[in-house]
Design an enzyme around this catalytic site. Structure first.
Site, PDB file in Angstrom:
ATOM      1  CE1 TYR A 226      -5.613   2.644  -4.838  1.00  0.00           C
ATOM      2  CE2 TYR A 226      -4.100   4.516  -4.888  1.00  0.00           C
ATOM      3  CZ  TYR A 226      -4.381   3.211  -4.518  1.00  0.00           C
ATOM      4  OH  TYR A 226      -3.440   2.462  -3.851  1.00  0.00           O
TER       5      TYR A 226
ATOM      6  NE  ARG B  12     -11.538   0.748   1.348  1.00  0.00           N
ATOM      7  CZ  ARG B  12     -10.360   1.344   1.158  1.00  0.00           C
ATOM      8  NH1 ARG B  12      -9.239   0.638   1.212  1.00  0.00           N
ATOM      9  NH2 ARG B  12     -10.297   2.639   0.931  1.00  0.00           N
TER      10      ARG B  12
ATOM     11  CB  CYS C 172      -0.906  -0.023   1.225  1.00  0.00           C
ATOM     12  SG  CYS C 172      -1.784   1.527   1.524  1.00  0.00           S
TER      13      CYS C 172
END
Length: 316
Positions: free
Chosen positions: A190, A125, A60
């Site tokens: 993204y 999340r 990440c």
């Protein structure tokens, strides 16, 4: 839907939205909480060496920046590090890289266990990086932009003697660059990858490459983004650049240019890669397996790209 719910669905425009950070406590020298206690009435936790655990995924980019800053500042002994498996299942980030599939310090199998312990109603999340308090088992923060800033400003007592000063005294230009790079580059890739309409994809794509063109020009006459000294914004840009050709160019359709086709950006990224705490914290295998194997809607067959050759990062 709570404000923390991960908005994977597109907005009416088809634009992908990133969820808010739910746990926004801070570890600060101004905390009035006593050692061993939870946060004070303002949500400030006390600075205590050996108390907190930084949980990351090496795949990440948001977590990677915290790994780099922690090493650069010499905080390895002050803040321990837990690493999750790059492949998430339906329950989120897993500690399957550790013996018996449990984090050896926190004693949990999933990072979500700490989230639920902290807030049983949490339905969003689970994200990395997250800092967990090893005394109470509660989540302190998953506020990734603030975590690295606080490493620089609140943990100075535990910095190595030669630690770089990553936050300049005058933060105006730093803050401006951080915001522009976040919107168009860090989060921009993204917005390209998860767009659900052609229009929103192309808008994000154009903004991404317009910003990269500006950064390419900016680096024509300087070593770092703010001149001759490494700062926080260089770290934030690096963690996107190091993933660009490996995943964003193809997987997220950010394919006008490869990083290697920007002469100044490519030279800059390789300079950073060779610095202590940068290249040694890059794991291309985990990066590629995470992106190609967890985004089912983008890559339903789960084929992991073989290239590019990582040896290019060490080429003269």
């Amino acid at each position: 839907m709570s404000r923390a719910q991960f908005v994977k669905e597109s907005a009416p425009s088809g634009e992908w939205k990133r969820q808010s950070n739910w746990f926004t406590g801070r570890i600060t020298r101004e905390s009035t909480a006593r050692p061993g206690e939870g946060p004070d009435e303002r949500g400030r936790w006390p600075v205590e060496t050996g108390r907190y655990r930084l949980v990351v995924s090496l795949a990440c980019p948001w977590a990677h920046r915290s790994v780099i800053v922690r090493r650069l500042l010499g905080l390895e002994d002050a803040i321990s590090l837990g690493v999750v498996d790059p492949i998430r299942d339906d329950r989120g980030w897993r500690f399957t890289l550790d013996p018996a599939g449990r984090d050896p310090v926190l004693g949990i199998e999933f990072l979500s266990d700490a989230y639920r312990r902290t807030d049983p109603s949490y339905d969003g999340r689970v994200t990395v990086p997250t800092i967990v308090d090893t005394v109470t088992g509660l989540v302190v923060t998953n506020d990734y932009p603030q975590i690295t800033l606080d490493f620089s400003t609140e943990w100075t007592e535990f910095h190595r003697p030669d630690a770089p000063r990553l936050i300049p005294a005058d933060r105006a230009e730093l803050n401006r660059l951080i915001e522009e790079i976040y919107q168009d580059v860090n989060n921009g890739v993204y917005r390209c990858g998860f767009a659900t309409t052609q229009e929103t994809y192309e808008s994000a794509y154009d903004a991404l490459f317009e910003r990269l063109d500006e950064l390419e020009e900016r680096l024509a006459d300087r070593e770092y983004l703010l001149g001759d000294r490494l700062t926080e914004v260089d770290i934030r840009l690096f963690t996107t650049l190091v993933r660009f050709d490996a995943v964003y160019h193809g997987h997220f359709k950010c394919n006008r240019n490869k990083l290697t086709e920007f002469p100044n950006l490519w030279a800059y990224a390789r300079r950073l890669y060779r610095l202590p705490s940068f290249g040694e914290t890059v794991d291309f295998d985990q990066i590629k397996r995470h992106y190609y194997l967890t985004h089912d809607t983008i890559n339903p067959n789960g084929i992991v790209a073989k290239g590019p050759d990582p040896r290019a990062w060490m080429a003269a």
